[in-house]
Design an enzyme around this catalytic site. Sequence first.
Site, mmCIF file in Angstrom:
data_model
loop_
_atom_site.group_PDB
_atom_site.id
_atom_site.type_symbol
_atom_site.label_atom_id
_atom_site.label_comp_id
_atom_site.label_asym_id
_atom_site.label_seq_id
_atom_site.Cartn_x
_atom_site.Cartn_y
_atom_site.Cartn_z
ATOM 1 N N GLN A 23 37.144 -40.509 78.492
ATOM 2 C CA GLN A 23 35.814 -41.140 78.544
ATOM 3 C C GLN A 23 35.742 -42.045 79.776
ATOM 4 O O GLN A 23 36.773 -42.318 80.399
ATOM 5 C CB GLN A 23 35.585 -41.967 77.259
ATOM 6 C CG GLN A 23 34.589 -41.337 76.311
ATOM 7 C CD GLN A 23 34.188 -42.250 75.174
ATOM 8 O OE1 GLN A 23 34.841 -43.255 74.896
ATOM 9 N NE2 GLN A 23 33.105 -41.901 74.492
ATOM 10 N N ARG A 40 19.984 -37.134 66.553
ATOM 11 C CA ARG A 40 21.319 -36.673 66.945
ATOM 12 C C ARG A 40 21.225 -35.381 67.764
ATOM 13 O O ARG A 40 20.175 -34.739 67.815
ATOM 14 C CB ARG A 40 22.158 -36.425 65.680
ATOM 15 C CG ARG A 40 22.449 -37.667 64.862
ATOM 16 C CD ARG A 40 23.456 -38.592 65.508
ATOM 17 N NE ARG A 40 24.707 -37.914 65.848
ATOM 18 C CZ ARG A 40 25.721 -38.491 66.506
ATOM 19 N NH1 ARG A 40 25.637 -39.752 66.885
ATOM 20 N NH2 ARG A 40 26.805 -37.817 66.785
ATOM 21 N N TRP A 42 35.659 -46.065 75.759
ATOM 22 C CA TRP A 42 34.821 -46.981 76.557
ATOM 23 C C TRP A 42 34.159 -48.025 75.671
ATOM 24 O O TRP A 42 33.894 -49.137 76.140
ATOM 25 C CB TRP A 42 33.886 -46.257 77.520
ATOM 26 C CG TRP A 42 32.638 -45.577 77.035
ATOM 27 C CD1 TRP A 42 32.440 -44.934 75.863
ATOM 28 C CD2 TRP A 42 31.405 -45.452 77.774
ATOM 29 N NE1 TRP A 42 31.167 -44.398 75.827
ATOM 30 C CE2 TRP A 42 30.510 -44.701 76.985
ATOM 31 C CE3 TRP A 42 30.970 -45.877 79.027
ATOM 32 C CZ2 TRP A 42 29.211 -44.380 77.404
ATOM 33 C CZ3 TRP A 42 29.687 -45.555 79.447
ATOM 34 C CH2 TRP A 42 28.816 -44.816 78.643
ATOM 35 N N TYR A 88 31.528 -43.900 63.008
ATOM 36 C CA TYR A 88 32.616 -43.840 64.007
ATOM 37 C C TYR A 88 33.802 -44.682 63.538
ATOM 38 O O TYR A 88 33.968 -45.823 63.972
ATOM 39 C CB TYR A 88 32.116 -44.358 65.363
ATOM 40 C CG TYR A 88 30.945 -43.591 65.930
ATOM 41 C CD1 TYR A 88 30.986 -42.207 66.062
ATOM 42 C CD2 TYR A 88 29.793 -44.250 66.338
ATOM 43 C CE1 TYR A 88 29.908 -41.494 66.574
ATOM 44 C CE2 TYR A 88 28.711 -43.548 66.858
ATOM 45 C CZ TYR A 88 28.782 -42.173 66.961
ATOM 46 O OH TYR A 88 27.711 -41.478 67.474
ATOM 47 N N ASP A 102 26.572 -37.777 75.382
ATOM 48 C CA ASP A 102 26.895 -36.453 74.849
ATOM 49 C C ASP A 102 25.859 -35.356 75.079
ATOM 50 O O ASP A 102 26.167 -34.279 75.561
ATOM 51 C CB ASP A 102 27.112 -36.554 73.338
ATOM 52 C CG ASP A 102 28.037 -37.707 72.958
ATOM 53 O OD1 ASP A 102 28.599 -38.336 73.855
ATOM 54 O OD2 ASP A 102 28.181 -37.941 71.758
ATOM 55 N N TRP A 160 37.304 -45.931 69.915
ATOM 56 C CA TRP A 160 36.752 -45.153 71.043
ATOM 57 C C TRP A 160 37.049 -45.872 72.344
ATOM 58 O O TRP A 160 36.982 -47.109 72.409
ATOM 59 C CB TRP A 160 35.241 -44.987 70.886
ATOM 60 C CG TRP A 160 34.832 -43.643 70.382
ATOM 61 C CD1 TRP A 160 34.389 -42.590 71.126
ATOM 62 C CD2 TRP A 160 34.836 -43.178 69.026
ATOM 63 N NE1 TRP A 160 34.110 -41.506 70.307
ATOM 64 C CE2 TRP A 160 34.384 -41.842 69.024
ATOM 65 C CE3 TRP A 160 35.193 -43.754 67.816
ATOM 66 C CZ2 TRP A 160 34.270 -41.083 67.856
ATOM 67 C CZ3 TRP A 160 35.078 -43.005 66.650
ATOM 68 C CH2 TRP A 160 34.624 -41.684 66.680
ATOM 69 N N GLU A 194 22.765 -49.134 67.371
ATOM 70 C CA GLU A 194 23.495 -48.354 68.378
ATOM 71 C C GLU A 194 22.667 -48.211 69.658
ATOM 72 O O GLU A 194 23.176 -48.328 70.770
ATOM 73 C CB GLU A 194 23.823 -46.968 67.794
ATOM 74 C CG GLU A 194 24.674 -46.094 68.695
ATOM 75 C CD GLU A 194 25.041 -44.768 68.028
ATOM 76 O OE1 GLU A 194 24.538 -44.484 66.911
ATOM 77 O OE2 GLU A 194 25.838 -44.013 68.626
HETATM 78 C C1 9WN Z 1 31.663 -38.546 70.552
HETATM 79 C C2 9WN Z 1 31.250 -44.103 69.891
HETATM 80 C C3 9WN Z 1 30.787 -42.927 70.728
HETATM 81 C C4 9WN Z 1 30.363 -43.370 72.136
HETATM 82 C C5 9WN Z 1 29.626 -42.269 72.902
HETATM 83 C C6 9WN Z 1 28.511 -41.729 72.021
HETATM 84 C C7 9WN Z 1 29.074 -41.224 70.687
HETATM 85 C C8 9WN Z 1 30.712 -39.535 69.879
HETATM 86 C C9 9WN Z 1 29.906 -38.803 68.816
HETATM 87 O O1 9WN Z 1 29.721 -42.295 70.028
HETATM 88 O O2 9WN Z 1 29.906 -40.120 70.920
HETATM 89 O O3 9WN Z 1 32.528 -39.236 71.397
HETATM 90 O O4 9WN Z 1 30.554 -38.309 67.886
HETATM 91 O O5 9WN Z 1 28.679 -38.736 68.904
HETATM 92 O O6 9WN Z 1 27.805 -40.733 72.678
HETATM 93 O O7 9WN Z 1 29.120 -42.776 74.102
HETATM 94 O O8 9WN Z 1 31.485 -43.735 72.870
HETATM 95 O O9 9WN Z 1 30.293 -45.118 69.917
#
Ligand code: 9WN
Length: 428
Positions: A106, A203, A38, A32, A170, A36, A401
């Site tokens: 979000q 996933r 939240w 990630y 998700d 993001w 995570e």
């Molecule tokens: C899509 C970043 C984010 C969290 C979400 C979690 C996951 C993203 C993904 O990761 O979502 O937004 O690509 O899987 O589900 O809660 O904000 O940590």
Amino acid sequence: MPPPDNKFVAKAKAILEANDRNGYTVPTHRLYPFQWNWDSAFVAMGFAQFDVDRAFRELERLVEGQWADGMIPHIVFHDLSGADSYYPGPAVWGTSHTVATSGITQPPVFAIALRAVHDAAAAVDPAAANARTLPLYEAALKWQRWWYAARDPENTGLVALLHPWESGSDNSPAWDIALARVPTTTIKPVVRKDTNHVAAAMRPHDQDYARFIHLVETYADAGWDPAQQWATAPFKIAEIQTTAILLKAGEDLARFAADFGRASDAADLAALNARTRAALLAQWRPALNRFVSRDLVSGADVDASTHAGFVPVLALDLDAPVARAMVAEMARWSAGKLGGLPTTEPGTPIWEPKRYWRGPVWAVINWLLINGLHRNAHPAFADQLREATLAVIETTAGFAEYFDPDTGEGCGGGDFSWTAAAYLCLRG
Ligand code: 9WN
């Protein structure tokens, strides 16, 4: 519980610092690589434990992504240098904000975080804390109004999600029925990157991704216009976790409005909060000992047994028998499990202890529930969740995570920002 161990506190701070990218924090390296929504709110509360300036900065950087209509998007793509490690990137979203962003939102933890950051700063310098808070309060209030205008146009008091990613959970079983109606066809091919970083068994499935992207393309076609999206959305859930967070945010904003002498904001917020409070209370189902969301396409209750059914405890002052029934149900789900409350009910057909939002424990969900349990005079179960969260991090999972509730194993991405933030706040 062992006494605070500086080694873990130091590691949690080091994770936040390592994930810092010039004032915002990535959830984790590579999996990630952007900001993001939240996640940043939780992270700001973590930073507020030791660096309030950096905590404010996290929120300020998120607001750089706020749209003219008030929405704060779920991803802000400040820096595209790591873009090849994440899908879907800006080209798939096709939005037009100056800083590239996604097109959905979000859960609005932002105002709750702002309250915590402000209060930490005000303990040192109240005038400076107010000055730094005011523009962020304005941004949060604008987003609050967006939620009601765009996602509750019929004034029911519950706000709706148009994409599972908006829930932050998700691939929760809560979406299974509604998501099955969404076609798996996409205009452009789906090129997943998440399974390059994390085992596919942890996933969402490929079919879920096809539907996620179908929805993105549908809304991009609608020009990301809220009214058009509302009219055409094939997925529309009036959702209780998000609504509960919105209500708690509304309470925190109402306190700011009073502090800042904003009488008309305060009156607006009081009316919105009252409507939402009543609507949320009406979603309690005594036969399930949980609250339920509503599928606005079919009109049916969403009765899948997921953690979201308990999150309204965060924003409501429940009658004692309701609170007791809910706590007993949460205790039943978490009995014999590690890390706190599993995201689905163990032992049921939907239960998958390693697959993302279909069973594992998440520190930030425990954190929201702990706050709500204190509010509703259940400190013993709050302490149980708190100790379970700290223990799984300290003994088996580290700052992963999320956690497998059967084994305590850390799953998904490592050195995760919101797990570090939750640790700092819960360790206190
Ligand atoms: C899509 C970043 C984010 C969290 C979400 C979690 C996951 C993203 C993904 O990761 O979502 O937004 O690509 O899987 O589900 O809660 O904000 O940590």
